[in-house]
Design a protein around this motif. Structure first.
Motif, PDB file in Angstrom:
ATOM      1  N   ALA A   1       0.889  -1.025  -0.026  1.00  0.00           N
ATOM      2  CA  ALA A   1       0.196  -0.187   0.055  1.00  0.00           C
ATOM      3  C   ALA A   1       0.880   1.302  -0.014  1.00  0.00           C
ATOM      4  O   ALA A   1       0.564   2.404  -0.693  1.00  0.00           O
ATOM      5  CB  ALA A   1      -0.823   0.078   1.173  1.00  0.00           C
TER       6      ALA A   1
ATOM      7  N   ARG B   1      -4.531   4.138  -3.698  1.00  0.00           N
ATOM      8  CA  ARG B   1      -3.758   4.171  -2.392  1.00  0.00           C
ATOM      9  C   ARG B   1      -4.871   4.283  -1.229  1.00  0.00           C
ATOM     10  O   ARG B   1      -4.505   3.472  -0.266  1.00  0.00           O
ATOM     11  CB  ARG B   1      -2.805   5.361  -2.466  1.00  0.00           C
ATOM     12  CG  ARG B   1      -3.463   6.783  -2.207  1.00  0.00           C
ATOM     13  CD  ARG B   1      -2.273   7.875  -1.677  1.00  0.00           C
ATOM     14  NE  ARG B   1      -3.037   9.097  -2.386  1.00  0.00           N
ATOM     15  CZ  ARG B   1      -2.450   9.835  -3.021  1.00  0.00           C
ATOM     16  NH1 ARG B   1      -1.283   9.722  -3.555  1.00  0.00           N
ATOM     17  NH2 ARG B   1      -2.803  11.066  -3.487  1.00  0.00           N
TER      18      ARG B   1
ATOM     19  N   ALA C   1      -6.241   0.577  -0.948  1.00  0.00           N
ATOM     20  CA  ALA C   1      -5.185  -0.295  -0.309  1.00  0.00           C
ATOM     21  C   ALA C   1      -4.788   0.005   1.099  1.00  0.00           C
ATOM     22  O   ALA C   1      -4.683  -1.036   1.873  1.00  0.00           O
ATOM     23  CB  ALA C   1      -3.783  -0.087  -0.929  1.00  0.00           C
ATOM     24  N   HIS C   2      -4.750   1.299   1.418  1.00  0.00           N
ATOM     25  CA  HIS C   2      -4.820   1.549   2.848  1.00  0.00           C
ATOM     26  C   HIS C   2      -5.911   0.948   3.743  1.00  0.00           C
ATOM     27  O   HIS C   2      -5.724   0.311   4.746  1.00  0.00           O
ATOM     28  CB  HIS C   2      -4.474   2.798   3.150  1.00  0.00           C
ATOM     29  CG  HIS C   2      -3.145   3.408   2.691  1.00  0.00           C
ATOM     30  ND1 HIS C   2      -1.842   2.869   3.413  1.00  0.00           N
ATOM     31  CD2 HIS C   2      -2.802   4.398   1.900  1.00  0.00           C
ATOM     32  CE1 HIS C   2      -0.917   3.418   2.709  1.00  0.00           C
ATOM     33  NE2 HIS C   2      -1.354   4.287   1.778  1.00  0.00           N
TER      34      HIS C   2
END
Length: 95
Positions: free
Chosen positions: A63, A73, A76-77
């Protein structure tokens, strides 16, 4: 002690999953996420040495390097934060 480290990792990932904070950190301070990837690498080695789950740390590293894609992003986080909270709840000795 590992549970506190994992909680901190979860908090960082959750903070970066919020669009306002994640975009600000990703665009203003791109090298911050490289430091966070080093943090996750350290947590990975600590978790591996204690025979604890490492998937959250691996996803955190990935990430961090997806920083250059704004929407990806954040997703992903968020996924990394979810995986970390499950690791904290399910792993033996992690409460």
């Amino acid at each position: 002690m590992l549970s506190r480290i994992k909680w901190l990792s979860f908090s960082i990932e959750l903070f970066l999953a919020v669009p306002i904070f994640g975009n600000l950190a990703g665009e203003s301070i791109p090298y911050l996420l490289c430091l966070i990837s080093l943090w996750h690498l350290g947590v990975f080695f600590i978790s591996r040495s204690d025979d604890q789950p490492v998937l959250g740390s691996v996803l955190g590293i990935i990430a961090s390097f997806l920083n250059f894609f704004p929407v990806i992003r954040l997703i992903a986080h968020a996924i990394t934060a979810i995986v970390l909270i499950f690791e904290i709840q399910k792993a033996p000795g992690m409460e």
